[in-house]
Design a protein around this motif. Structure first.
Motif, PDB file in Angstrom:
ATOM      1  N   ASP A 219       0.821  -1.200   0.000  1.00 27.98           N
ATOM      2  CA  ASP A 219       0.000   0.000   0.000  1.00 27.98           C
ATOM      3  C   ASP A 219       0.861   1.258   0.000  1.00 27.98           C
ATOM      4  OD1 ASP A 219      -1.859   1.972   0.401  1.00 27.98           O
ATOM      5  OD2 ASP A 219      -2.711   1.128   2.235  1.00 27.98           O
ATOM      6  N   PRO A 220       0.800   2.096  -1.057  1.00 25.86           N
ATOM      7  CA  PRO A 220       1.603   3.328  -1.080  1.00 25.86           C
ATOM      8  C   PRO A 220       1.314   4.260   0.101  1.00 25.86           C
ATOM      9  CG  PRO A 220       0.763   2.844  -3.276  1.00 25.86           C
ATOM     10  CD  PRO A 220       0.101   1.876  -2.346  1.00 25.86           C
ATOM     11  N   TRP A 221       0.132   4.184   0.683  1.00 26.13           N
ATOM     12  CA  TRP A 221      -0.177   5.033   1.836  1.00 26.13           C
ATOM     13  C   TRP A 221       0.763   4.736   2.995  1.00 26.13           C
ATOM     14  CZ3 TRP A 221      -1.969   9.277   3.665  1.00 26.13           C
ATOM     15  CH2 TRP A 221      -2.365   9.399   4.999  1.00 26.13           C
ATOM     16  N   GLN A 222       1.123   3.459   3.167  1.00 24.49           N
ATOM     17  CA  GLN A 222       2.059   3.111   4.235  1.00 24.49           C
ATOM     18  C   GLN A 222       3.437   3.719   3.957  1.00 24.49           C
ATOM     19  OE1 GLN A 222       0.730   1.785   6.890  1.00 24.49           O
ATOM     20  NE2 GLN A 222      -1.214   1.643   5.784  1.00 24.49           N
ATOM     21  N   ALA A 223       3.821   3.779   2.686  1.00 25.82           N
ATOM     22  CA  ALA A 223       5.091   4.424   2.330  1.00 25.82           C
ATOM     23  C   ALA A 223       5.028   5.916   2.637  1.00 25.82           C
ATOM     24  CB  ALA A 223       5.394   4.203   0.846  1.00 25.82           C
ATOM     25  N   TYR A 224       3.894   6.553   2.327  1.00 23.42           N
ATOM     26  CA  TYR A 224       3.762   7.981   2.601  1.00 23.42           C
ATOM     27  C   TYR A 224       3.885   8.267   4.093  1.00 23.42           C
ATOM     28  CZ  TYR A 224       1.856  12.674   2.952  1.00 23.42           C
ATOM     29  OH  TYR A 224       1.705  14.008   3.251  1.00 23.42           O
ATOM     30  N   ARG A 225       3.235   7.474   4.906  1.00 23.76           N
ATOM     31  CA  ARG A 225       3.284   7.708   6.345  1.00 23.76           C
ATOM     32  C   ARG A 225       4.708   7.560   6.878  1.00 23.76           C
ATOM     33  NH1 ARG A 225      -1.688   6.697  10.162  1.00 23.76           N
ATOM     34  NH2 ARG A 225      -0.384   8.276  11.164  1.00 23.76           N
ATOM     35  N   GLN A 226       5.453   6.617   6.312  1.00 24.12           N
ATOM     36  CA  GLN A 226       6.839   6.443   6.725  1.00 24.12           C
ATOM     37  C   GLN A 226       7.689   7.656   6.318  1.00 24.12           C
ATOM     38  OE1 GLN A 226       8.127   4.018   8.550  1.00 24.12           O
ATOM     39  NE2 GLN A 226      10.265   4.699   8.434  1.00 24.12           N
ATOM     40  N   LEU A 227       7.524   8.097   5.078  1.00 25.94           N
ATOM     41  CA  LEU A 227       8.309   9.229   4.588  1.00 25.94           C
ATOM     42  C   LEU A 227       7.938  10.519   5.310  1.00 25.94           C
ATOM     43  CD1 LEU A 227       8.271   8.472   0.764  1.00 25.94           C
ATOM     44  CD2 LEU A 227      10.180   8.184   2.340  1.00 25.94           C
ATOM     45  N   ARG A 228       6.708  10.651   5.688  1.00 26.90           N
ATOM     46  CA  ARG A 228       6.248  11.842   6.409  1.00 26.90           C
ATOM     47  C   ARG A 228       7.002  12.007   7.726  1.00 26.90           C
ATOM     48  NH1 ARG A 228       1.450  12.956   9.753  1.00 26.90           N
ATOM     49  NH2 ARG A 228       0.464  14.938   9.148  1.00 26.90           N
ATOM     50  N   GLN A 229       7.347  10.909   8.363  1.00 29.43           N
ATOM     51  CA  GLN A 229       8.123  10.985   9.598  1.00 29.43           C
ATOM     52  C   GLN A 229       9.578  11.361   9.326  1.00 29.43           C
ATOM     53  OE1 GLN A 229       7.483   7.645  12.366  1.00 29.43           O
ATOM     54  NE2 GLN A 229       5.746   7.046  11.103  1.00 29.43           N
ATOM     55  N   VAL A 230      10.078  10.986   8.134  1.00 31.22           N
ATOM     56  CA  VAL A 230      11.477  11.242   7.784  1.00 31.22           C
ATOM     57  C   VAL A 230      11.677  12.665   7.270  1.00 31.22           C
ATOM     58  CG1 VAL A 230      13.325  10.579   6.178  1.00 31.22           C
ATOM     59  CG2 VAL A 230      11.919   8.813   7.278  1.00 31.22           C
TER      60      VAL A 230
END
Length: 449
Positions: A219-230
Motif C-alpha cells: 500500500d503506497p499510503w504506508q510508504a507515505y506515512r513512513q516518509l512523512r516521519q522522515v
C-alpha cells in the motif's frame, strides 16, 4: 457568509492521517497535508474524496493553443459550478472546488517546447463538493459541503469520520533497490553539455534531474506515512490516482497562492544537507546564507518569477518581500525568497497558473530555453515531478506547490526524482551529490522497509 455552504464541526485530530484513513478507501481520496505535527509551521490540512465529476479532461498532443484553451475551460467550468460560492467561508482555505495535480510535462506545449516525449495528459484535476479542513492553529476541524451535497451524503461522511478506521493497509515493500536513469558518467556528460550552453550564452541556469525507480508491493499510503516521519514538509500531499496508483509528495516549496487578489510565490534555490551534530548543522545553515553561488542562483529565479507574475499582475504591484531566507527542514536547509503582486481584475486564477507554469525554480533561466535543454538531456519525462499539487477553492482561493520530493506509484512501479540548478560556476560532483542530499533519505527509508 453565504448560508448555502454547510459547515459541521467535528472532533479535531492532531494528526490528519488518522482522519484520512477514514476516507481513503473512497474514490479520488486526496490529502493536502501541512505535515503537522512533524512540521510545526503548517496550519491547514484538506481532506477530500468522491469527486462529483472530473473537471474538463486535459487534451492530448502538443498544440499550444489547445493547452492554453484548457485552462480557460477550467475557469468556465469553475464559474458554472461554483459561481454562487464567491466570498464563502473566508476562514477556510477550501470549501469544495478543483483539486489535484498538474504534471510538469504539460508545461512543454504551454511554453512551445518541442521534442518532449512526456504524457501530456498525465494530469489529474477533479471537482470536489465537500472537504474536511483541519486548522492546527485553532485546533478546529470541520466538514464543509456545497449545497449540491445531499443530507444522506453528509450523514455518511460524518459517520465515517466518527467511526475512525482501525484497518491498516497492506505493508509497503520494495522488490529491489532503487536504480537511477542516469549513471554518474551520464550525469557528468549532461552537466558538461549544460555548461557549454551557458558558456555559449544560451542560458544562465538549467535544472537537471535524475529519476530513481524500483518495483514494489503493498500500500503506497504506508510508504507515505513512513516518509512523512522522515521528511515532513508544509506542502505535502497524498493523491489516490485509481487502480491502487498514488502520488506521494513531501514538498517544502510553495508555487502560487492567491487570496482575494493577492498573489504570492516562494521559490527555493540553494540547498545544504542537515547534520545530527547541532554545531555542524548551524555551520551548514550559516554557510548557505553566505554562499555567493547560491544567492546568485536564487536571484536569477526571483527575476524570472517577477517576469512570470508580470503577465498576470497589476503593473507596479510586484514586490520582493523576502530575499535569501534560510529555512530548515528535516533533511535539508534551503534558501528561500518570496515575491508577491496583485492579480489584475480581468485575470483569473487559472490564467495566472497557466502563464506561470511550470515554476521557474525547477526549470532554469530563461525558462523556455532551459526547458528545451531539460527535454534534450533528461532521458525520461518528469510526469508529476516538478508539476504542482494544487487547489482552487469554490470561493476563488488558490494554493499550489512545486511537486519536488515526489514519488509516483503506478503499475507497481515507484519513481522518485532529485534535481538541482546548474550555473556557470557549478561543480558537477557537488551538483550530483545534491540530488542525493535532497531525496537520498527517501530512498534509504523505503529500501529499509
Amino acid at each position: 457568509m453565504n448560508k448555502t455552504v454547510s459547515i459541521e464541526e467535528i472532533s479535531y485530530s492532531p494528526d490528519s492521517c488518522e482522519l484520512f484513513e477514514c476516507l481513503r478507501d473512497l474514490p479520488g481520496a486526496a490529502l493536502l497535508d501541512s505535515s503537522y505535527p512533524y512540521a510545526q509551521s503548517g496550519r491547514y490540512d484538506i481532506l477530500a474524496a468522491n469527486p462529483v465529476c472530473a473537471a474538463p479532461l486535459p487534451p492530448t498532443g502538443t498544440n499550444s493553443a489547445t493547452w492554453r484553451n484548457y485552462f480557460d475551460e477550467l475557469a468556465d467550468f469553475h464559474r458554472d459550478r461554483y459561481g454562487a460560492s464567491q466570498g464563502v467561508a473566508q476562514d477556510l482555505p477550501f470549501c469544495g472546488g478543483i483539486l489535484g495535480y498538474l504534471a510538469y510535462d504539460l508545461g512543454n506545449p504551454l511554453n512551445q517546447v518541442e521534442g518532449s516525449t512526456g504524457d501530456y495528459s498525465s494530469t489529474g484535476l477533479a471537482a470536489y463538493d465537500w472537504a474536511v479542513v483541519q486548522d492546527h492553529l485553532l485546533q478546529r476541524a470541520v466538514v464543509v459541503t456545497q449545497p449540491t451535497v445531499s443530507a444522506a451524503t453528509q450523514r455518511d461522511i460524518l459517520s465515517r469520520l466518527r467511526r475512525r478506521s482501525d484497518t491498516p493497509g497492506s505493508a509497503f515493500r520494495l522488490k529491489a533497490p532503487f536504480k537511477s536513469n542516469l549513471s554518474e558518467t551520464e550525469y557528468r556528460e549532461a552537466f558538461h553539455r549544460i555548461q557549454a550552453y551557458i558558456q555559449a550564452g544560451d542560458c544562465y541556469q538549467v535544472n537537471l534531474a535524475q529519476r530513481f525507480q524500483s518495483t514494489y508491493e503493498g500500500d503506497p499510503w504506508q510508504a507515505y506515512r513512513q516518509l512523512r516521519q522522515v521528511a515532513a514538509a508544509p506542502f505535502s500531499g497524498f493523491l489516490t490516482l485509481g487502480d491502487d496508483d498514488a502520488l506521494l509528495c513531501l514538498s517544502p516549496e510553495r508555487f502560487l497562492s492567491l487570496q482575494g487578489h493577492h498573489v504570492q510565490t516562494s521559490p527555493i534555490k540553494g540547498t545544504r544537507p542537515r547534520h545530527h551534530d547541532p554545531a555542524a548543522d548551524h555551520l551548514a545553515a550559516a554557510e548557505l546564507r553566505r554562499a555567493e553561488k547560491d544567492r546568485a542562483e536564487n536571484l536569477m529565479i526571483v527575476d524570472l518569477l517577477r517576469n512570470d507574475l508580470g503577465r498576470s499582475c497589476v503593473p507596479g504591484s510586484i514586490h520582493v518581500d523576502a530575499l535569501f531566507e534560510v529555512q530548515s527542514f528535516p533533511t535539508v536547509h534551503h534558501l528561500v525568497s518570496t515575491i508577491s503582486g496583485e492579480l489584475s481584475p480581468e485575470r483569473t486564477a487559472y490564467q495566472l497558473l497557466r502563464d506561470s507554469f511550470p515554476g521557474g525554480s525547477i526549470t532554469g533561466a530563461p525558462k523556455r530555453r532551459a526547458m528545451e535543454i531539460i527535454t534534450e538531456l533528461e532521458p525520461d519525462p518528469r510526469e508529476a515531478y516538478c508539476g504542482s499539487l494544487m487547489y482552487i477553492s469554490a470561493d476563488g482561493r488558490m494554493d499550489s506547490n512545486i511537486a519536488i520530493r515526489s514519488l509516483l506509484c503506478s503499475d507497481n512501479q515507484i519513481r522518485c526524482w532529485g534535481g538541482g540548478g546548474i550555473v556557470a560556476d557549478s561543480q558537477w560532483q557537488q551538483e550530483y551529490q545534491e540530488t542525493f542530499d535532497k531525496v537520498g533519505k527517501f530512498l534509504t527509508a523505503l529500501e529499509a522497509l
